[in-house]
Design a protein around this motif. Structure first.
Motif, mmCIF file in Angstrom:
data_model
loop_
_atom_site.group_PDB
_atom_site.id
_atom_site.type_symbol
_atom_site.label_atom_id
_atom_site.label_comp_id
_atom_site.label_asym_id
_atom_site.label_seq_id
_atom_site.Cartn_x
_atom_site.Cartn_y
_atom_site.Cartn_z
ATOM 1 N N ALA A 137 -16.853 113.485 102.971
ATOM 2 C CA ALA A 137 -15.485 113.044 102.652
ATOM 3 C C ALA A 137 -14.723 112.666 103.922
ATOM 4 O O ALA A 137 -13.984 111.675 103.941
ATOM 5 N N SER A 157 -13.381 109.002 104.766
ATOM 6 C CA SER A 157 -11.950 108.802 105.073
ATOM 7 C C SER A 157 -11.768 108.011 106.361
ATOM 8 O O SER A 157 -10.911 107.111 106.434
ATOM 9 N N ALA A 195 -14.606 104.020 100.045
ATOM 10 C CA ALA A 195 -13.591 104.588 99.149
ATOM 11 C C ALA A 195 -14.229 105.204 97.906
ATOM 12 O O ALA A 195 -13.821 106.283 97.459
ATOM 13 N N ILE A 196 -15.246 104.545 97.361
ATOM 14 C CA ILE A 196 -15.937 105.116 96.200
ATOM 15 C C ILE A 196 -16.589 106.449 96.585
ATOM 16 O O ILE A 196 -16.488 107.433 95.854
ATOM 17 N N TYR A 221 -13.752 109.049 96.891
ATOM 18 C CA TYR A 221 -13.240 109.501 95.595
ATOM 19 C C TYR A 221 -14.232 110.437 94.912
ATOM 20 O O TYR A 221 -13.853 111.482 94.377
ATOM 21 N N MET A 222 -15.497 110.057 94.931
ATOM 22 C CA MET A 222 -16.504 110.855 94.221
ATOM 23 C C MET A 222 -16.773 112.187 94.921
ATOM 24 O O MET A 222 -16.927 113.210 94.253
ATOM 25 N N GLY A 236 -14.590 113.741 96.829
ATOM 26 C CA GLY A 236 -13.363 114.513 96.625
ATOM 27 C C GLY A 236 -13.329 115.165 95.256
ATOM 28 O O GLY A 236 -12.947 116.339 95.116
ATOM 29 N N ALA A 237 -13.751 114.432 94.242
ATOM 30 C CA ALA A 237 -13.808 115.005 92.894
ATOM 31 C C ALA A 237 -14.838 116.123 92.816
ATOM 32 O O ALA A 237 -14.628 117.139 92.145
ATOM 33 N N HIS A 272 -10.522 121.139 89.533
ATOM 34 C CA HIS A 272 -10.609 119.870 88.822
ATOM 35 C C HIS A 272 -9.685 119.814 87.623
ATOM 36 O O HIS A 272 -9.183 118.769 87.273
ATOM 37 N N ASN A 304 -21.834 112.545 92.041
ATOM 38 C CA ASN A 304 -20.721 113.236 91.399
ATOM 39 C C ASN A 304 -21.118 113.727 90.021
ATOM 40 O O ASN A 304 -20.803 114.860 89.648
#
Length: 168
Positions: A22, A26, A58-59, A62-63, A65-66, A75, A144
């Motif tokens: 992540a 970033s 970015a994908i 996001y994944m 981070g989730a 979550h 993810n």
């Protein structure tokens, strides 16, 4: 009070690897966007392909981070009801219901991800400009889906065990 405060969260190598991924994502997103702005508006340099790299990063951001949120049980947090529940048994029932709901949602996501991979396996598509294979950003979605499924199963199991112990 956090609903899962009584269930310890282990900071193992998987979480550390996700956090590193992540952070790298970033940095790539921030540096890529800074380059695009500087190149276009100040230096008149081409920014061809940088958008593609930023989108892929970015994908992944996001994944991951989730997935980090799933690992740390953040979550799906609805604190209002959790704060109102007085007994450990009621909190255990609430935790179990939330974990089953999350598992159902994650199962749907994993199914759709599998269908996406099956559809994509029929083609050898690349992203425009740089020719990055489409499976590179899709791999983040697959990671993810697999990780969220494992964490959701963990949460259902742990909440079921807490429910069997009467909430303790």
């Amino acid at each position: 009070m956090n609903v899962s405060a009584d269930i310890p969260i282990r900071r193992g190598p998987a979480l550390i690897a996700l956090e590193c991924l992540a952070i790298v994502s970033s940095i790539v997103v921030a540096a890529g966007l800074a380059y695009v702005v500087a190149a276009r508006y100040y230096l008149n340099w081409p920014a061809t392909g940088v958008h593609t790299i930023v989108m892929v990063a970015a994908i992944w951001l996001y994944m991951t981070g989730a997935l980090i949120a799933s690992q740390s049980r953040q979550h799906l947090v609805v604190d209002y009801l959790a704060h109102r529940l007085q007994t450990p048994r009621a909190r255990a029932i609430h935790r179990f219901c939330v974990s089953v709901l999350v598992l159902v949602i994650v199962l749907a996501f994993a199914y759709w991800t599998l269908r996406m991979f099956m559809w994509g396996s029929r083609f050898s598509t690349t992203m425009p400009e740089l020719g990055i294979p489409v499976w590179v950003p899709q791999a983040a979605i697959g990671l993810n889906a697999a990780g969220s499924l494992l964490y959701a199963l963990r949460d259902v199991y742990q909440s079921l065990m807490a429910l069997r112990r009467g909430g303790h």
